[in-house]
Design a protein around this motif. Structure first.
Motif, PDB file in Angstrom:
ATOM      1  N   GLY A 116      -6.515  -5.334 -11.001  1.00 18.79           N
ATOM      2  CA  GLY A 116      -4.763  -5.071 -10.051  1.00 18.79           C
ATOM      3  C   GLY A 116      -5.660  -7.033  -9.204  1.00 18.79           C
ATOM      4  O   GLY A 116      -3.996  -6.971  -8.194  1.00 18.79           O
ATOM      5  N   SER A 117      -6.033  -7.350  -8.555  1.00 14.93           N
ATOM      6  CA  SER A 117      -6.048  -8.425  -7.878  1.00 14.93           C
ATOM      7  C   SER A 117      -5.381  -9.632  -9.125  1.00 14.93           C
ATOM      8  O   SER A 117      -5.538  -9.999  -9.955  1.00 14.93           O
ATOM      9  N   ARG A 118      -5.123 -10.732  -8.027  1.00 14.15           N
ATOM     10  CA  ARG A 118      -3.705 -11.668  -8.808  1.00 14.15           C
ATOM     11  C   ARG A 118      -4.618 -13.338  -7.904  1.00 14.15           C
ATOM     12  O   ARG A 118      -5.096 -13.771  -7.480  1.00 14.15           O
ATOM     13  N   VAL A 119      -4.806 -14.081  -9.484  1.00 12.99           N
ATOM     14  CA  VAL A 119      -4.804 -15.557  -9.157  1.00 12.99           C
ATOM     15  C   VAL A 119      -4.125 -16.201  -9.965  1.00 12.99           C
ATOM     16  O   VAL A 119      -3.567 -15.871 -11.032  1.00 12.99           O
ATOM     17  N   GLU A 120      -3.344 -17.362  -9.088  1.00 16.29           N
ATOM     18  CA  GLU A 120      -2.887 -18.488  -9.514  1.00 16.29           C
ATOM     19  C   GLU A 120      -3.590 -19.738  -9.345  1.00 16.29           C
ATOM     20  O   GLU A 120      -4.227 -19.842  -8.347  1.00 16.29           O
ATOM     21  N   LEU A 121      -3.822 -20.037 -10.756  1.00 18.40           N
ATOM     22  CA  LEU A 121      -4.422 -21.734 -11.171  1.00 18.40           C
ATOM     23  C   LEU A 121      -3.371 -22.829 -10.845  1.00 18.40           C
ATOM     24  O   LEU A 121      -2.550 -22.754 -11.669  1.00 18.40           O
ATOM     25  N   ASP A 122      -3.613 -23.586 -10.003  1.00 19.18           N
ATOM     26  CA  ASP A 122      -3.066 -24.982 -10.438  1.00 19.18           C
ATOM     27  C   ASP A 122      -3.837 -25.886 -11.753  1.00 19.18           C
ATOM     28  O   ASP A 122      -3.776 -25.272 -12.478  1.00 19.18           O
ATOM     29  N   GLY A 123      -2.577 -27.042 -11.600  1.00 15.74           N
ATOM     30  CA  GLY A 123      -2.887 -27.777 -12.797  1.00 15.74           C
ATOM     31  C   GLY A 123      -4.885 -28.241 -12.890  1.00 15.74           C
ATOM     32  O   GLY A 123      -4.528 -28.247 -12.022  1.00 15.74           O
ATOM     33  N   GLY A 124      -5.097 -28.197 -14.693  1.00 17.15           N
ATOM     34  CA  GLY A 124      -6.213 -28.472 -14.609  1.00 17.15           C
ATOM     35  C   GLY A 124      -7.950 -27.858 -13.892  1.00 17.15           C
ATOM     36  O   GLY A 124      -7.970 -28.286 -13.677  1.00 17.15           O
ATOM     37  N   SER A 125      -6.821 -26.557 -13.314  1.00 22.08           N
ATOM     38  CA  SER A 125      -8.149 -25.707 -13.556  1.00 22.08           C
ATOM     39  C   SER A 125      -8.858 -24.653 -14.370  1.00 22.08           C
ATOM     40  O   SER A 125      -7.958 -24.474 -14.669  1.00 22.08           O
ATOM     41  N   ALA A 126      -9.629 -24.303 -13.919  1.00 17.16           N
ATOM     42  CA  ALA A 126     -10.673 -23.256 -14.804  1.00 17.16           C
ATOM     43  C   ALA A 126     -11.155 -21.987 -14.268  1.00 17.16           C
ATOM     44  O   ALA A 126     -12.348 -22.561 -13.030  1.00 17.16           O
ATOM     45  N   ILE A 127     -11.372 -20.840 -14.342  1.00 18.58           N
ATOM     46  CA  ILE A 127     -12.524 -19.681 -13.757  1.00 18.58           C
ATOM     47  C   ILE A 127     -13.106 -18.700 -14.850  1.00 18.58           C
ATOM     48  O   ILE A 127     -12.473 -18.682 -15.785  1.00 18.58           O
ATOM     49  N   GLU A 128     -14.201 -18.360 -14.299  1.00 19.29           N
ATOM     50  CA  GLU A 128     -15.311 -16.989 -15.084  1.00 19.29           C
ATOM     51  C   GLU A 128     -14.873 -16.261 -13.766  1.00 19.29           C
ATOM     52  O   GLU A 128     -14.348 -15.854 -12.872  1.00 19.29           O
ATOM     53  N   VAL A 129     -14.953 -15.357 -14.488  1.00 20.22           N
ATOM     54  CA  VAL A 129     -14.618 -13.742 -14.010  1.00 20.22           C
ATOM     55  C   VAL A 129     -16.312 -12.640 -14.773  1.00 20.22           C
ATOM     56  O   VAL A 129     -15.774 -12.725 -15.746  1.00 20.22           O
ATOM     57  N   HIS A 130     -16.534 -12.339 -13.669  1.00 18.60           N
ATOM     58  CA  HIS A 130     -17.795 -11.551 -14.297  1.00 18.60           C
ATOM     59  C   HIS A 130     -17.517 -10.610 -13.187  1.00 18.60           C
ATOM     60  O   HIS A 130     -17.869 -10.307 -11.977  1.00 18.60           O
ATOM     61  N   PHE A 131     -17.152  -9.185 -13.621  1.00 26.99           N
ATOM     62  CA  PHE A 131     -16.814  -7.540 -12.862  1.00 26.99           C
ATOM     63  C   PHE A 131     -17.964  -6.722 -12.706  1.00 26.99           C
ATOM     64  O   PHE A 131     -18.673  -6.772 -13.759  1.00 26.99           O
ATOM     65  N   GLU A 132     -19.561  -6.787 -11.960  1.00 25.17           N
ATOM     66  CA  GLU A 132     -20.355  -5.300 -12.312  1.00 25.17           C
ATOM     67  C   GLU A 132     -19.521  -4.353 -11.344  1.00 25.17           C
ATOM     68  O   GLU A 132     -18.527  -4.148 -10.871  1.00 25.17           O
ATOM     69  N   ALA A 133     -20.722  -3.424 -11.721  1.00 22.31           N
ATOM     70  CA  ALA A 133     -20.304  -2.216 -10.606  1.00 22.31           C
ATOM     71  C   ALA A 133     -20.212  -1.854  -9.647  1.00 22.31           C
ATOM     72  O   ALA A 133     -19.341  -1.465  -9.207  1.00 22.31           O
TER      73      ALA A 133
END
Length: 306
Positions: A116-133
């Motif tokens: 449910g978290s929100r992430v807003e990315l600026d231009g030319g941006s990238a993220i990896e997501v790793h959710f664990e227990a």
């Protein structure tokens, strides 16, 4: 195009051909060009320094990109602009392949994560997501992002950036990578814990900090609410920052590349409020206030000199 501009354009062509091993019988012509005018030697030294600076800013891309550029110059005689674009395109494409969410040049995107978290990315941006227990981890691969974290005391929300970690303490905050290889953190609501270089600091609401890779974060300093994540409102707010950092941010909103011919130029400090919606206008404003001159090799490759 003035004489100085022409010398730099010729220097770029000679530099690429020499590094590609493609001079052959033209070696004598190259030596003659260097000897013909002291301005030619200065232009060549400027260009060589520019290319080395560009590589240093992206060390992970060096071996792959240099080989690709050399092969293409040797076989197809690509222009200097095309070679530079290809060199940076490879690294950008690799970031997209690794990421879970990414934006292109001039694009902004809001993503809702599984918690449910929100992430807003600026231009030319990238993220990896790793959710664990027991932990929610997001890695900022490039650019800048604004995080609005859904509360979950059993699973801390951590943003990894430039070798450091930003842990949300029930908050909204901004994280940006810098051209120096570090990260800048600004808090809009509540607070975060920033761990880097073996040290930990708490950054409260309307505060910001900066850290370099493997170094402790600087003591938090106050930040005006309107300057935090100003990119979300189409503005770039620069407060006594290196020109190179401002150029990198504007580059996320414009197709093409801007390089300083001398490292000392990109190290100059700049302050001001600029529009990310009109990056070329912002670039002209920066040129004017710093007394710089631009060389437009193409619409996509601009060199700055003093």
């Amino acid at each position: 195009m003035g004489e100085g501009d022409a010398a730099h354009v010729a220097a770029i062509d000679w530099w690429i051909r020499e590094k590609a091993g493609d001079l052959g019988e033209d070696r004598a012509a190259f030596d003659a060009w260097l000897a013909a005018d002291p301005a030619h030697r200065r232009a060549y030294a400027d260009v060589a320094g520019m290319f080395e600076e560009a590589r240093a800013l992206r060390p992970a891309r060096r071996s792959r990109s240099r080989g690709a550029v050399s092969r293409r110059v040797a076989t197809a005689g690509l222009s200097a602009a095309a070679c530079l674009a290809f060199l940076f395109f490879l690294g950008d494409l690799a970031q997209v392949w690794r990421s879970d969410f990414a934006t292109g040049v001039g694009e902004r995107r809001t993503a809702t994560l599984a918690d449910g978290s929100r992430v807003e990315l600026d231009g030319g941006s990238a993220i990896e997501v790793h959710f664990e227990a027991g932990r929610r981890r997001v890695r900022l691969l490039s650019g800048e992002a604004w995080f609005e974290v859904a509360p979950d005391p059993a699973r801390p929300f951590v943003v990894e950036a430039a070798g450091g970690e930003v842990t949300a303490l029930g908050t909204a905050f901004d994280v940006a990578l810098t051209e120096e290889g570090g990260a800048r953190v600004a808090v809009g609501e509540h607070s975060v814990a920033v761990a880097s270089g073996g040290a930990r600091v708490i950054v409260e609401e309307r505060q910001q900090t900066f850290y370099e890779a493997n170094a402790a974060a600087r003591p938090p300093a106050s930040a005006a609410a309107e300057t935090i994540a100003a990119w979300r409102r189409g503005a770039l707010v620069v407060e006594d920052r290196p020109l190179g950092e401002a150029l990198a941010t504007l580059g996320r909103h414009r197709h093409g590349y801007v390089f300083c011919l001398r490292a000392s130029t990109c190290a100059r400090r700049v302050s001001g409020v600029f529009s990310t919606a009109e990056p070329l206008t912002s670039l002209r404003e920066i040129e004017y206030f710093l007394g710089l001159h631009s060389i437009h090799l193409t619409d996509y490759l601009i060199l700055l000199t003093e």
